[in-house]
Scaffold this motif. Sequence first.
Motif, PDB file in Angstrom:
ATOM      1  N   HIS A 228     -55.406  24.586 -44.282  1.00 12.70           N
ATOM      2  CA  HIS A 228     -54.431  23.793 -45.204  1.00 12.70           C
ATOM      3  C   HIS A 228     -55.186  23.826 -46.427  1.00 12.70           C
ATOM      4  O   HIS A 228     -55.886  24.411 -46.782  1.00 12.70           O
ATOM      5  CB  HIS A 228     -54.361  22.580 -44.147  1.00 12.70           C
ATOM      6  N   LEU A 229     -54.527  22.780 -47.265  1.00 17.46           N
ATOM      7  CA  LEU A 229     -54.334  23.013 -48.515  1.00 17.46           C
ATOM      8  C   LEU A 229     -55.556  21.161 -48.814  1.00 17.46           C
ATOM      9  O   LEU A 229     -54.492  20.933 -48.922  1.00 17.46           O
ATOM     10  CB  LEU A 229     -53.339  23.556 -49.381  1.00 17.46           C
ATOM     11  N   HIS A 230     -55.814  21.527 -50.228  1.00 17.56           N
ATOM     12  CA  HIS A 230     -56.549  19.885 -50.766  1.00 17.56           C
ATOM     13  C   HIS A 230     -56.400  19.850 -52.376  1.00 17.56           C
ATOM     14  O   HIS A 230     -55.699  21.156 -52.677  1.00 17.56           O
ATOM     15  CB  HIS A 230     -57.932  19.711 -50.646  1.00 17.56           C
TER      16      HIS A 230
ATOM     17  N   GLY B   8     -63.728  28.385 -41.786  1.00 16.83           N
ATOM     18  CA  GLY B   8     -62.899  29.167 -43.045  1.00 16.83           C
ATOM     19  C   GLY B   8     -62.739  29.030 -44.704  1.00 16.83           C
ATOM     20  O   GLY B   8     -62.357  28.101 -44.424  1.00 16.83           O
ATOM     21  N   ILE B   9     -62.835  29.508 -45.778  1.00 18.39           N
ATOM     22  CA  ILE B   9     -62.536  29.455 -46.577  1.00 18.39           C
ATOM     23  C   ILE B   9     -62.185  30.467 -47.156  1.00 18.39           C
ATOM     24  O   ILE B   9     -63.382  31.338 -47.134  1.00 18.39           O
ATOM     25  CB  ILE B   9     -63.664  27.876 -47.379  1.00 18.39           C
TER      26      ILE B   9
ATOM     27  N   ILE C  13     -68.731  21.727 -50.033  1.00 18.90           N
ATOM     28  CA  ILE C  13     -67.460  20.931 -51.406  1.00 18.90           C
ATOM     29  C   ILE C  13     -66.561  22.019 -50.792  1.00 18.90           C
ATOM     30  O   ILE C  13     -66.520  22.887 -51.037  1.00 18.90           O
ATOM     31  CB  ILE C  13     -67.657  20.423 -52.794  1.00 18.90           C
ATOM     32  N   THR C  14     -65.028  21.048 -50.912  1.00 21.52           N
ATOM     33  CA  THR C  14     -64.287  22.054 -50.586  1.00 21.52           C
ATOM     34  C   THR C  14     -63.259  20.980 -51.875  1.00 21.52           C
ATOM     35  O   THR C  14     -62.777  20.093 -52.251  1.00 21.52           O
ATOM     36  CB  THR C  14     -63.217  21.838 -49.217  1.00 21.52           C
ATOM     37  N   GLY C  15     -62.520  22.239 -52.406  1.00 29.60           N
ATOM     38  CA  GLY C  15     -61.576  21.880 -53.523  1.00 29.60           C
ATOM     39  C   GLY C  15     -60.030  22.441 -53.163  1.00 29.60           C
ATOM     40  O   GLY C  15     -59.822  22.830 -52.537  1.00 29.60           O
ATOM     41  N   PRO C  16     -59.293  21.887 -54.313  1.00 26.74           N
ATOM     42  CA  PRO C  16     -57.842  22.228 -53.813  1.00 26.74           C
ATOM     43  C   PRO C  16     -57.358  23.650 -54.615  1.00 26.74           C
ATOM     44  O   PRO C  16     -58.426  24.322 -55.292  1.00 26.74           O
ATOM     45  CB  PRO C  16     -57.483  21.166 -55.543  1.00 26.74           C
TER      46      PRO C  16
END
Length: 84
Positions: free
Chosen positions: A48-50, A66-67, A81-84
């Motif tokens: 998914h996306l943020h 998974g990034i 941290i995950t970003g847009p």
Amino acid sequence: MKHVQDHLLRGSQNLEGMAFTYRTGGLAIRTDYLTIAEFQPGYSYGRHLHALYELHYIAAGHGAVGIEEETFHLQTGDFYITGP
């Protein structure tokens, strides 16, 4: 860090939906929403996306995220941290 882990695990109902600002030096981090999630073994959230940055803290257990094309293995005490 053990105090934080205990608080998240035992008091998570008090944190749901809470917004706060954390300041350190010249940096301010504001959250608009906080949620606590517990996943069963084998659970997959799916790709998914943020729209915003997300901060993740692993209070207990282990797993993987998974990034892009890379998999990162996570364990108790990890923060990412995950970003847009």
